[in-house]
Design an enzyme around this catalytic site. Structure first.
Site, PDB file in Angstrom:
ATOM      1  N   ASP A  12       0.857  -1.174   0.000  1.00 24.72           N
ATOM      2  CA  ASP A  12       0.000   0.000   0.000  1.00 24.72           C
ATOM      3  C   ASP A  12       0.906   1.242   0.000  1.00 24.72           C
ATOM      4  OD1 ASP A  12      -2.460   1.544   0.406  1.00 24.72           O
ATOM      5  OD2 ASP A  12      -1.680   1.875   2.422  1.00 24.72           O
ATOM      6  N   ILE A  13       0.335   2.398  -0.283  1.00 29.25           N
ATOM      7  CA  ILE A  13       1.139   3.617  -0.336  1.00 29.25           C
ATOM      8  C   ILE A  13       1.048   4.413   0.964  1.00 29.25           C
ATOM      9  CG2 ILE A  13       1.412   5.869  -1.456  1.00 29.25           C
ATOM     10  CD1 ILE A  13       0.725   4.590  -4.095  1.00 29.25           C
ATOM     11  N   LYS A 187      -8.913  -4.754  -3.910  1.00 27.42           N
ATOM     12  CA  LYS A 187      -7.541  -5.004  -4.333  1.00 27.42           C
ATOM     13  C   LYS A 187      -7.325  -6.489  -4.608  1.00 27.42           C
ATOM     14  CE  LYS A 187      -5.434  -1.175  -1.742  1.00 27.42           C
ATOM     15  NZ  LYS A 187      -4.429  -0.771  -0.733  1.00 27.42           N
TER      16      LYS A 187
END
Length: 261
Positions: A12-13, A187
């Protein structure tokens, strides 16, 4: 096709690859580079549109990603999946949002646009992300495909949308923003497609995350890592809790998993 024993690591960011100040630690850069030198695949898995993380992907030399919560899947520049929202769904959400003085964002593989200028909720959200306010085009979805909507409202105001549209999901990412998608999108859908196409076994998949839209990913992938700064729900479903994104969590987590030396 990829080698059967090659590993893939999904990150994830926000709150994972990036610190709270939206920077990338040198230890994270080192760890990502070490994975790539080994020949492992490093992939971003995010709710962001590509235009909102292209600078991060360049800095880390990552060219495989699950974007827009699984709606867009790209591997080494090749688009493997590009699922677009039904325009009737978009119209439903925008009609209710505009009636309640809320703004809507429209994300796709090329851009992220927004319905209104200078809205306080959107301004605060993009300030938090340290990104400029998007270009305004309230009618863009008539002309281009949209993978994901973003609704800018408070948690309390979101209740109206959830009650009105039970077949849609509203994935909160901050005090004023939520990703809007059909219930069956996540996702995980994009990850399944990617690892099947690359012939990577689930045992060779790893994932790091911290937010609500990471819960399904961290539940699906056995080798799952929650960041210490993550929401309680991601910690419950993960096999390991790494230090926070500000405290070398990526480097420490990868070392603990013996993916880097």
């Amino acid at each position: 096709m990829e080698a059967m024993n090659r590993k893939i690591i999904f990150f994830d960011i926000d709150g994972t690859l990036l610190t709270k100040e939206k920077t990338i630690l040198n230890s994270t850069k080192y760890a990502i580079n070490a994975l790539q030198k080994k020949g492992d695949i490093v992939a971003i898995a995010t709710g962001r549109a590509p235009s909102m993380f292209v600078h991060i992907a360049r800095e880390l030399n990552i060219n495989t990603y699950i974007a827009l919560n699984g709606q867009l899947v790209v591997h080494q520049g090749e688009i493997m999946q590009n699922n677009l929202l039904d325009k009737e769904m978009i119209q439903d959400i925008t009609d209710l949002a505009y009636a309640n003085q809320h703004v809507v964002g429209f994300g796709n593989k090329d851009n992220f646009l927004i319905s209104h200028a200078n809205h306080i909720y959107a301004e605060r959200s993009f300030k938090h992300l340290k990104l400029p306010y998007p270009d305004v085009d309230p009618r863009c979805f008539y002309d281009v495909g949209v993978n994901q909507l973003n609704l800018f409202c408070t948690r309390e105001e979101e209740g109206l949308y959830k009650a009105t549209f039970p077949n849609y999901q509203f994935i909160r990412w901050g005090d004023f923003g939520a990703d809007v998608l059909p219930k069956d999108v996540s996702k995980v859908v994009g990850i399944k497609l990617l690892i099947e196409r690359l012939q990577i076994h689930l045992d060779d998949c790893y994932a790091f995350g911290d937010g609500e839209n990471d819960i399904q990913m961290l539940t699906f992938i056995k080798n799952s890592v929650a960041m210490a700064n993550g929401v309680p729900e991601v910690k419950v479903v993960s096999n390991y809790i790494a230090p926070s994104c500000d405290n070398h969590g990526i480097f420490t987590g990868l070392k603990r998993l013996q993916l880097i030396g």
